[in-house]
Every structure is written in C-alpha cells, then in structure tokens.
Design an enzyme around this catalytic site. Structure first.
Site: not given
Ligand SMILES: [Zn+2]
Length: 217
Positions: A117-118, A121, A127, A173
C-alpha cells in the site's frame, strides 16, 4: 503533485515508534516513465530485523511479479526511497525528488499488504476512496471521522486511467478508518453497504492494471 503524507493506519500512529533516521535505501530506476521507480534493500538496515526486511522485500517482489516496476538497490541515484520506521505508516505521493521516506513503523506497519500500500503511494497513487468519482460509490460519514484526520478523506482530482472504482483495491480504506469511536463507520459503500472494503492482503487486479497503465508497462 505532492499532497503531503498519506497516512492510513490509525493504530500505528499511536505508537511512539523508533525515530532513527532511515537507513534502508531503495533506489528508483525504471525505463519508460519515471514517476518514481524501483529499489531493493541495501545491506544497511539496522532498524529492521532480517524477518522484517524479508517482509519488505517480499512486498517488493509482488511488484516485480505483476508489473514492470523493479525495486533495485540504490547506488548513486539522485531520487530514491528510504524506508524507515517512524511514527505510523505513510508515504509521499509520487516522486518528490531527492530522498523520500516511506515510513513503516515496526510496531504496526511491517506487513506485506501494508508495505505494498505505501509503495503504491510512492508510485503516485492516492487512496481509492478519494477518487474524483467516489461519491457514486461510497458515502463519507464526516461526523464519524477524527477531525485531524479528515484530510485523508478529501476528494482528489485523480487520474482514474479509465479503470472502474475498485472496492477491493489495496488502496481503499476500511469502513472504520480514523473513526471517532470503534464501530462508527467513516465510509459506507453505496448502494450496497455490505460490500467489503479495506483489504490489505495484496494488490487487486485493478491495482496491478493501473500501475501497468501509468508506467506504460
Ligand atoms: Zn495510504
């Protein structure tokens, strides 16, 4: 194209965490369209145990298996990612120039899906629930969101690459992210509120597709 830190693990942000500056360098090198590129882990990473390093490297291999992104060890690249254990799990959006940190707090962030996930980014992706078209797919319950974290829910002018809204994205999320109290929903899928969101198992097929589209793999 930077909107600052993107944070998503409320539990981890409560950790004091190690504040050592980072020593886990990954560099960035990609042929076609470098927003940011790749990196594998150098030998100097006293912050992380070998098990944790294995988890991080495993997440990086998921990109190599599914996309044209290759994380390679930094030699002398000017722009690169430094993976550190600071407070919380966060990354900057896309390539910012020079050293940019990705924080994976040892107390709550060193899991394969969280690492993916990071890194996504850092590859330039927001998101999923901040997509420009999100209001057709989720309702944001602002009254249930911790006020200081509300920026994480602001809609962005995203490039959706002609891909559909993806509830199963690893960039989505969960329904109680940054809730003022346990069980208070901050995000509700519409029209079907029972759709699952917030998985952190691994990249969805649309996550993979988008990376390949953006980087012209
Ligand atoms: Zn995030």
């Amino acid at each position: 194209m930077s909107i600052g830190r993107l944070e998503f693990h409320p539990a981890a942000t409560q950790q004091s965490g190690q504040q050592q500056p980072g020593v886990l360098f990954v560099s960035v090198a990609h042929q076609s369209r470098p927003l940011i590129q790749s990196g594998s882990i150098s030998s100097e990473a006293p912050e992380f145990t070998s098990y944790e390093r294995g988890t991080i490297e495993g997440a990086m291999r998921a990109f190599a298996s599914n996309t044209c992104i290759r994380f390679v060890q930094r030699s002398n690249e000017r722009d690169f990612i430094s993976i550190v254990s600071k407070q919380g799990c966060w990354a900057e959006l896309g390539r910012t120039g020079g050293m940019q940190e990705v924080s994976l707090n040892r107390g709550g962030c060193v899991y394969g899906g969280v690492v993916q996930h990071e890194l996504i980014h850092a590859l330039g992706f927001n998101h999923e629930q901040t997509r420009s078209d999100r209001d057709n797919y989720v309702r944001i319950n602002w009254q249930n969101i911790i006020q200081q974290s509300a920026y994480n829910f602001q809609k962005q002018d995203t490039n959706n690459l002609n891909t559909p809204y993806d509830y199963s994205s690893i960039m989505h999320y969960g329904r109680d992210a940054f809730a003022v109290a346990p069980g208070r929903e901050t995000i509700t899928p519409i029209p079907n509120p029972n759709v699952q969101i917030g998985q952190r198992q691994g990249m969805s097929s649309w996550d993979i597709k988008r990376i390949n589209l953006l980087y012209r793999c």
